[in-house]
Design a protein around this motif. Structure first.
Motif, PDB file in Angstrom:
ATOM      1  N   UNK A   1      12.976 -11.696  -4.345  1.00 57.45           N
ATOM      2  CA  UNK A   1      12.581 -10.885  -3.183  1.00 57.45           C
ATOM      3  C   UNK A   1      11.347 -10.049  -3.519  1.00 57.45           C
ATOM      4  N   UNK A   2      10.650  -9.620  -2.478  1.00 64.13           N
ATOM      5  CA  UNK A   2       9.466  -8.775  -2.656  1.00 64.13           C
ATOM      6  C   UNK A   2       9.907  -7.313  -2.750  1.00 64.13           C
ATOM      7  N   UNK A   3       9.578  -6.638  -3.842  1.00 62.77           N
ATOM      8  CA  UNK A   3      10.107  -5.284  -4.066  1.00 62.77           C
ATOM      9  C   UNK A   3       9.727  -4.276  -2.974  1.00 62.77           C
ATOM     10  N   UNK A   4       8.588  -4.498  -2.314  1.00 61.48           N
ATOM     11  CA  UNK A   4       8.125  -3.487  -1.346  1.00 61.48           C
ATOM     12  C   UNK A   4       8.710  -3.688   0.058  1.00 61.48           C
ATOM     13  N   UNK A   5       9.395  -4.811   0.277  1.00 65.46           N
ATOM     14  CA  UNK A   5       9.909  -5.096   1.623  1.00 65.46           C
ATOM     15  C   UNK A   5      11.402  -4.809   1.731  1.00 65.46           C
ATOM     16  N   UNK A   6      11.798  -4.329   2.900  1.00 63.27           N
ATOM     17  CA  UNK A   6      13.225  -4.135   3.148  1.00 63.27           C
ATOM     18  C   UNK A   6      13.862  -5.502   3.412  1.00 63.27           C
ATOM     19  N   UNK A   7      15.197  -5.511   3.492  1.00 65.36           N
ATOM     20  CA  UNK A   7      15.903  -6.783   3.700  1.00 65.36           C
ATOM     21  C   UNK A   7      15.391  -7.492   4.952  1.00 65.36           C
ATOM     22  N   UNK A   8      15.275  -6.754   6.035  1.00 61.82           N
ATOM     23  CA  UNK A   8      14.852  -7.394   7.290  1.00 61.82           C
ATOM     24  C   UNK A   8      13.389  -7.832   7.206  1.00 61.82           C
ATOM     25  N   UNK A   9      12.589  -7.079   6.490  1.00 65.07           N
ATOM     26  CA  UNK A   9      11.174  -7.449   6.362  1.00 65.07           C
ATOM     27  C   UNK A   9      10.985  -8.701   5.511  1.00 65.07           C
ATOM     28  N   UNK A  10      11.916  -8.941   4.566  1.00 65.05           N
ATOM     29  CA  UNK A  10      11.841 -10.178   3.779  1.00 65.05           C
ATOM     30  C   UNK A  10      11.887 -11.383   4.721  1.00 65.05           C
ATOM     31  N   UNK A  11      12.692 -11.259   5.763  1.00 58.69           N
ATOM     32  CA  UNK A  11      12.850 -12.362   6.722  1.00 58.69           C
ATOM     33  C   UNK A  11      11.651 -12.416   7.673  1.00 58.69           C
ATOM     34  N   UNK A  12      11.173 -11.232   8.043  1.00 61.14           N
ATOM     35  CA  UNK A  12      10.033 -11.182   8.977  1.00 61.14           C
ATOM     36  C   UNK A  12       8.778 -11.758   8.331  1.00 61.14           C
ATOM     37  N   UNK A  13       8.684 -11.624   7.015  1.00 60.15           N
ATOM     38  CA  UNK A  13       7.533 -12.199   6.310  1.00 60.15           C
ATOM     39  C   UNK A  13       7.513 -13.716   6.481  1.00 60.15           C
ATOM     40  N   UNK A  14       8.704 -14.324   6.412  1.00 56.22           N
ATOM     41  CA  UNK A  14       8.804 -15.779   6.616  1.00 56.22           C
ATOM     42  C   UNK A  14       8.281 -16.143   8.007  1.00 56.22           C
TER      43      UNK A  14
ATOM     44  N   UNK B   1       0.846  -1.210   0.000  1.00 54.60           N
ATOM     45  CA  UNK B   1       0.000   0.000   0.000  1.00 54.60           C
ATOM     46  C   UNK B   1       0.875   1.253   0.000  1.00 54.60           C
ATOM     47  N   UNK B   2       1.973   1.178   0.750  1.00 53.70           N
ATOM     48  CA  UNK B   2       2.858   2.351   0.852  1.00 53.70           C
ATOM     49  C   UNK B   2       3.667   2.510  -0.438  1.00 53.70           C
ATOM     50  N   UNK B   3       4.235   1.389  -0.909  1.00 56.28           N
ATOM     51  CA  UNK B   3       5.095   1.479  -2.094  1.00 56.28           C
ATOM     52  C   UNK B   3       4.286   1.849  -3.346  1.00 56.28           C
ATOM     53  N   UNK B   4       3.077   1.280  -3.465  1.00 54.00           N
ATOM     54  CA  UNK B   4       2.242   1.581  -4.647  1.00 54.00           C
ATOM     55  C   UNK B   4       1.205   2.652  -4.285  1.00 54.00           C
TER      56      UNK B   4
ATOM     57  N   UNK C   1      -2.925   3.423  -5.340  1.00 57.18           N
ATOM     58  CA  UNK C   1      -3.973   3.279  -4.328  1.00 57.18           C
ATOM     59  C   UNK C   1      -4.630   4.625  -4.007  1.00 57.18           C
ATOM     60  N   UNK C   2      -3.852   5.701  -4.051  1.00 52.82           N
ATOM     61  CA  UNK C   2      -4.445   7.019  -3.789  1.00 52.82           C
ATOM     62  C   UNK C   2      -5.438   7.380  -4.891  1.00 52.82           C
TER      63      UNK C   2
END
Lengths: 374, 261
Positions: free
Chosen positions: B132-145, A8-11, A15-16
């Protein structure tokens, strides 16, 4: 649902833009709700304010005020079977001419009701005097007519014979068929209303107002009263349908609001269909990592819910603010329940529409994560 | 016939000093390999599909056994069946014949949701270019798991950061994939694959987007991490460089695996 929130933030641009569309639909929904309420209020507030539970119409008149004529004495047959009180009432729309010494008369639309001076239907004036105890041909006008310049002591000329009625009081009596109401006594109403007296000189009224105790609402008891008096009895709310233009207006407004909800469902569904297609690889990756169908569905629906709730809230608040600037003459009335229903319906329609779109996330094959079938 | 009688019983391969059965399918998430349980066992696995009138044999009688802590590299030319092998070993595709066991759990007969649970709890994937998921930071990629495993991401942040630091990404924790180099993205992918403490890592051409020096470094890193974390790893690649760190190197040609399996 980390991914849903971050997407939502990145896109946010996409979304806006979509949120803006939903907010505009919500705004339109609130304005339509206000207009619907206003029209209903303008058409029936006079009837709604009357202290009655049911109305008896002439049999075969399809509960329509303009078609219904009852003998004034027919109300006697309505008593008993839990009927606490009953009173005859005539109602008709007129063009009345204001008459005051030194002032050229303006022509006014008036919904003139005729009631017995001492009946429970008689208006309670906020200024001036009541019908009872007044001289011949009195009239108590609504505050709306007073705002149009009619004063106590003025005379209003009704009917082909220009029968003068003297304004004795002002009361909060609302409107009927979008026309300000005024009350006079029954003999005067019968005198000025064409067809309200038979050639034999027998006085007629439009309807009989009833106050029923709760036990009399049972269909069998209502049927018994109807058979005995030869009338059709409907509840006060159902009687609104018999006021001029009410059914046509409410049906039209309901259709417009229904179409608006349908459009919003389709718009939201279209957006999320495209969005889901764009996210296909990402969803495949999630599923390859072990995300369940429920998780990917929940992830997608969270985005829908955040978008719908936030933009509906913005649109609704904007609608309320804009509604405050609607001119007083316009039939517009915003009540909290109507606003809540408009907003809730939009969210529900959007959810249903998007569910059709996002359910396809469950069919994405995780194999695409390693370059499988696309 | 009821459902439970139709579905095969899922049990772990009994090992010495172990009680044996892991229990019913519902307990997949609790199944963890013991030191003696092979991380992956493929037995006479075949995969065939038709392409018009022609039958394609993607995998032909493949046998493979990977022990915990072992790094197996499978090398083969394009079209040799590497991706098919990875899909079958990764519980993404059911073989047309033979059996697949991951950490003692036999996959045949498992429902879609149960296969997803196996992937979530027993496997770690390293995809081409990281995946990797483009919207997630490196640490968030792991937190998603962690989130996929039902854990609260906030509680796992410390472990995620530790894994990334271990892989030399301490200064890149809050960077998104677009802000990372190809090598860094692959290191994030390795850390993400290790985050769920899997029994088996499956790497799909992880060096495809890297130069020769980086490729060798990546394989070395993968070997180090699998040994350190006690996970087994299967790496499929067409690139013969940088394989000196593998415990075993097998060759896949026309769906047949050669070398010591």
């Amino acid at each position: 649902m980390l991914l849903a929130r971050r997407d939502l933030i990145v896109a946010k641009g996409r979304f806006l833009l979509m949120g803006l569309v939903v907010a505009l639909i919500a705004l339109l929904g609130v304005l339509l709700a206000g207009l619907s309420e206003g029209l209903v209020d303008d058409g029936t507030s006079g009837l709604d304010a009357l202290p009655l539970t049911h109305m008896a119409f002439q049999r075969g008149a399809e509960s329509t005020f303009s078609r219904s004529f009852l003998p004034a004495d027919s109300v006697d047959k309505l008593r008993g079977d839990g009927v606490k009180a009953t009173a005859p009432m005539g109602i008709a729309l007129f063009n009345a001419t204001q008459e005051r010494p030194g002032k050229t008369g303006q022509v006014l639309d008036v919904a003139l009701a005729g009631v017995e001076r001492e009946s429970f239907l008689a208006p309670k004036p906020t200024s001036g005097g009541p019908l009872s105890g007044s001289g011949p041909a009195p009239i108590v006008i609504s505050e709306q007519l007073a705002n149009e310049g009619v004063q106590i002591g003025d005379r209003l000329l009704f009917g082909l014979d220009a029968t003068p009625l003297t304004v004795v009081g002002v009361a909060d009596v609302g409107t009927y068929g979008h026309v300000p109401m005024a009350f006079t006594d029954l003999p005067t109403w019968q005198q000025v209303t064409p067809g309200a007296t038979t050639p034999a000189g027998r006085g007629l009224v439009s309807v009989a107002a009833l106050q029923l105790d709760s036990s009399s609402n049972a269909p069998q008891r209502l049927n018994r009263i109807e058979q005995r008096a030869g009338v059709e009895i409907v509840s006060k709310k159902a009687a609104f349908n018999g006021s001029p233009g009410y059914a046509a207006e409410t049906t039209t407004m309901s259709l417009i609001r229904g179409f608006l909800l349908l459009i919003s469902a389709l718009v939201v569904a279209s957006f999320f269909t495209v969005w889901t297609v764009q996210r296909r690889d990402q969803i495949g990756l999630l599923k390859a990592m072990g995300a369940s169908d429920l998780y990917v569905l929940g992830d997608a629906m969270l985005q829908v819910l955040i978008l719908l709730v936030a933009s509906t809230l913005v649109g609704t608040i904007a609608g309320i603010v804009l509604g405050a600037f609607v001119p007083a003459e316009a039939p517009f009335s915003l009540a909290l329940p109507a606003v809540m229903i408009a907003a809730g319906s939009l969210i529900a329609a959007g959810l249903v529409g998007s569910l059709v779109a996002v359910r396809r996330v469950t069919s994405v094959d995780p194999l695409i994560a390693i370059g499988g079938p696309r | 016939m009821n459902e439970s009688s139709q579905r095969p019983q899922v049990v772990a391969v009994p090992v010495e000093g172990d009680s044996g059965a892991l229990g019913p399918v519902d307990n997949l998430s609790n199944a963890s390999p013991t030191s003696g349980t092979p991380a992956l066992v493929l037995t006479r696995v075949g995969l065939r599909h038709s392409d018009g009138p022609e039958e394609i044999v993607a995998l032909d009688e493949v046998d493979l056994r990977v022990a915990p802590g072992e790094l197996v590299v499978i090398i083969g030319p394009s079209g040799s069946g590497k991706s098919s092998l990875l899909a079958v070993a990764g519980a993404l595709l059911a073989p047309t014949s033979g059996t697949v066991e991951i950490a003692g759990i036999e996959l045949s007969g498992l429902r879609r949701s149960e296969l997803a649970a196996v992937r979530r709890d027993q496997l770690g994937f390293i995809f081409q270019s990281g995946g990797l998921f483009p919207s997630l930071t490196a640490v968030e990629q792991l937190l998603l798991t962690a989130e996929l495993s039902g854990q609260r991401p906030a509680l796992q942040r410390e472990r995620a950061e530790e894994l990334l630091r271990d892989l030399g990404l301490g200064s890149r924790l809050d960077h998104r994939p677009a802000q990372l180099s190809g090598g860094e993205r692959q290191r994030v992918a390795i850390a993400r694959a290790l985050m769920g403490r899997p029994a088996l890592l499956l790497a799909d051409e992880p060096t495809a987007s890297l130069n020769r020096a980086r490729s060798a470094e990546m394989v070395e890193l993968l070997a180090q991490q699998t040994h350190r974390h006690g996970a087994a790893a299967v790496l499929v690649t067409h690139d013969p460089d940088g394989l000196s760190h593998a415990d075993r190197v097998l060759t896949l040609v026309d769906g047949r695996l050669t070398g010591a399996t």
